[in-house]
Design a protein around this motif. Structure first.
Motif: not given
Length: 184
Positions: A35, A169-175, A177-179
């Motif tokens: 990314d 948790e927010l950082r990894w959830r975003k990654l 979900t986006e991928n």
């Protein structure tokens, strides 16, 4: 930087990256690198880090993201070449190996451990456990063992841990979900 040149010039499939399975830290580390750099990697999942390391040694995959503890002996023995560490700063376990962040600003992938107690545990018990854990974490014996494993001690308050976990948790959830990453 040679790795990124190779990954970008190897076509849409890119370099093959072995890891401990879908959603593992090694898998996510490669996704973040792709990314941030627009390099291409093909995710090659294994059932654990051991088989991924075996196939890297055998030339079946081009690279892995492995823990310092898992690869240090192979690096020291000249069987693997450490290209970079995923932490923001270089690792004491892999001296002379730069942080990927030195070439890829903002890159950081870390595993971490927290000490937990059952909900409802009285605050005074939590405070005692936290104080004892902090004291133990900074003991010379524990510090030496942790450094050998390539880990860094960061002992703080229960609130510090809670804030860190929520941010992670927010950082990894975003990654994820986006991928569109689905754990196996």
């Amino acid at each position: 930087e040679d790795l990124l040149v190779a990954a970008k010039s190897s076509g849409q499939a890119g370099l093959q990256v072995g890891n401990a399975g879908p959603g593992s830290l090694g898998h996510l580390g490669a996704v973040i690198l792709a990314d941030k750099t627009k390099a291409h990697f093909t995710h090659v999942p294994y059932r654990g880090a051991g088989p991924a390391i075996t196939d890297l040694l055998g030339g079946q995959v081009d690279m892995i993201f492995g823990t310092a503890a898992a690869v240090a002996a192979f690096v020291d023995g000249g069987k693997l070449r450490a290209l970079g560490v995923t932490t923001a700063q270089p690792s004491p376990a892999l001296k002379g190996v730069p942080a990927i962040a030195a070439s890829v600003p903002g890159y950081q992938v870390e595993s971490w451990y927290g000490l937990y107690a059952p909900s409802g545990t009285p605050k005074e018990v939590i405070a005692k456990l936290n104080a004892a854990a902090a004291k133990a974490a900074h003991s010379p014996e524990f510090s030496k063992k942790v450094e050998e494993e390539g880990l860094v001690i960061s002992a703080g308050s229960p609130e510090d841990l809670d804030n860190y976990v929520r941010a992670e948790e927010l950082r990894w959830r975003k990654l994820v979900t986006e991928n569109k990453i689905k754990p196996d």
